[in-house]
Design an enzyme around this catalytic site. Structure first.
Site, PDB file in Angstrom:
ATOM      1  N   CYS A  47       0.767  -1.294   0.088  1.00 24.97           N
ATOM      2  CA  CYS A  47       0.055   0.004   0.043  1.00 24.97           C
ATOM      3  C   CYS A  47       0.908   1.346   0.013  1.00 24.97           C
ATOM      4  CB  CYS A  47      -0.827  -0.117   1.445  1.00 24.97           C
ATOM      5  SG  CYS A  47      -2.196  -1.160   1.361  1.00 24.97           S
ATOM      6  N   CYS A  51      -3.244   4.726   2.300  1.00 23.91           N
ATOM      7  CA  CYS A  51      -4.314   4.062   2.115  1.00 23.91           C
ATOM      8  C   CYS A  51      -5.395   4.003   3.046  1.00 23.91           C
ATOM      9  CB  CYS A  51      -3.714   2.566   2.199  1.00 23.91           C
ATOM     10  SG  CYS A  51      -5.029   1.355   1.655  1.00 23.91           S
ATOM     11  N   CYS A  78      -2.397  -2.968  -3.699  1.00 23.24           N
ATOM     12  CA  CYS A  78      -3.808  -2.682  -2.923  1.00 23.24           C
ATOM     13  C   CYS A  78      -4.596  -2.265  -4.237  1.00 23.24           C
ATOM     14  CB  CYS A  78      -3.714  -1.990  -1.760  1.00 23.24           C
ATOM     15  SG  CYS A  78      -5.039  -1.197  -1.052  1.00 23.24           S
ATOM     16  N   CYS A  81      -5.651   1.763  -2.620  1.00 21.69           N
ATOM     17  CA  CYS A  81      -5.025   2.897  -2.784  1.00 21.69           C
ATOM     18  C   CYS A  81      -4.068   3.081  -3.974  1.00 21.69           C
ATOM     19  CB  CYS A  81      -4.056   2.913  -1.581  1.00 21.69           C
ATOM     20  SG  CYS A  81      -2.842   1.583  -1.424  1.00 21.69           S
TER      21      CYS A  81
HETATM   22 ZN   LIG Z   1      -4.108   0.155   0.203  1.00 22.52          ZN
END
Ligand SMILES: [Zn+2]
Length: 292
Positions: A47, A51, A78, A81
């Site tokens: 991330c 995030c 991820c 994000c």
């Molecule tokens: Zn994330």
């Protein structure tokens, strides 16, 4: 797990929690995006610091100084994000910069609705985002651009009505009503190089460079930003060859320094193009001076 490896993993946990970067993850600090990344062993994703997902247990987290290092974990980026893409701040600045160009390229001041629509955002969100990124409302930015177009045309000797229509004013009533705030004098006097006007000026420093502020007794007449303070004074002389320019007025200088200090926000709009930041900053100084 042997006693020895447990001891090692406890030491690692403490490392993440004590790392100053972890505090920025907890704060979902957007300004940390692009500076480091983190991966979560239990979910197998990595991330960006901001995030919005639920905060992971630091026990399962590793911090990475580069995107390449985060990718090297073999984890997935991820979905929430988008850690491989530009940061949210950079994306937002790009949206707002595009809106600023749209304003600059329009004949007339575009409506808030049309700007929001072009940005694919709701009107209220667009308005808030614009304000957050530039420190101005879209209307303020548009009026700043309009006013600088008027000043430019007049300084080049265009006729007053020409300057008025060129800047998108449809009625001379509205134009004259606004001209004092745009020019600090009548359009005719501005066009005549500030004839018969006393113009006080002061040069200060800002995060964008040297800044010159000049006012007649009716209002602000010019705000210039550049690298060279002497060059700014010469620009002022070129614009107002027929005015009495008054430098070194203590009271005026201290007021200008105060206003710049008050308006200055070095972190604002860092990801915007420099000329857009300059326009926004000049406008904020101009508005603050008008309020005095
Ligand atoms: Zn994330």
């Amino acid at each position: 797990m042997t006693a020895k490896s447990q001891a090692v993993s406890i030491r690692l946990d403490a490392t993440v929690e004590l790392d100053q970067r972890w505090a920025r993850v907890l704060a979902r600090d957007r300004s940390a995006d692009g500076q480091f990344w983190y991966s979560v062993a239990t979910t197998g994703v990595y991330c960006r610091p901001s995030c919005p997902s639920r905060t992971a247990n630091p026990r399962n987290v590793a911090l990475h100084g580069s995107l390449a290092e985060a990718k090297a974990t073999g984890f997935r980026p991820c979905k929430r994000c988008n850690p491989d893409g530009p940061s949210v701040d950079v994306e937002n600045a790009a949206i707002i910069a595009k809106a600023c160009r749209l304003i600059e390229d329009s004949e007339e001041v575009p409506s808030l609705t049309s700007l929001a629509k072009a940005a694919n955002l709701s009107t209220s969100y667009f308005h808030r985002l614009f304000k957050r990124v530039t420190g101005l409302t879209p209307k303020d930015y548009a009026e700043a651009h309009q006013a600088s177009r008027v000043r430019d045309r007049l300084a080049k000797g265009h006729r007053v009505t020409e300057a008025m229509y060129d800047a998108g004013f449809n009625s001379s009533g509205r134009f004259y009503e606004k001209s004092k705030n745009m020019l600090g004098m009548t359009p005719t006097r501005y066009r005549a190089g500030g004839a018969n006007e006393d113009i006080r000026f002061a040069v200060g420093q800002s995060s964008l460079g040297a800044i010159l502020v000049a006012s007649s007794d009716k209002g602000v007449a010019s705000i210039l930003i550049g690298d060279d303070p002497d060059g700014l004074v010469r620009d002022l002389q070129d614009r107002f060859p027929n005015a009495r320019l008054v430098g070194g007025d203590r009271e005026y200088e201290s007021m200008v320094v105060q206003v710049i200090g008050f308006v200055e926000a070095p972190r604002l709009g860092l990801n915007l193009p420099l000329d857009v930041r300059g326009t926004a900053f000049r406008r904020r100084v101009w508005l603050a001076l008008q309020d005095i």
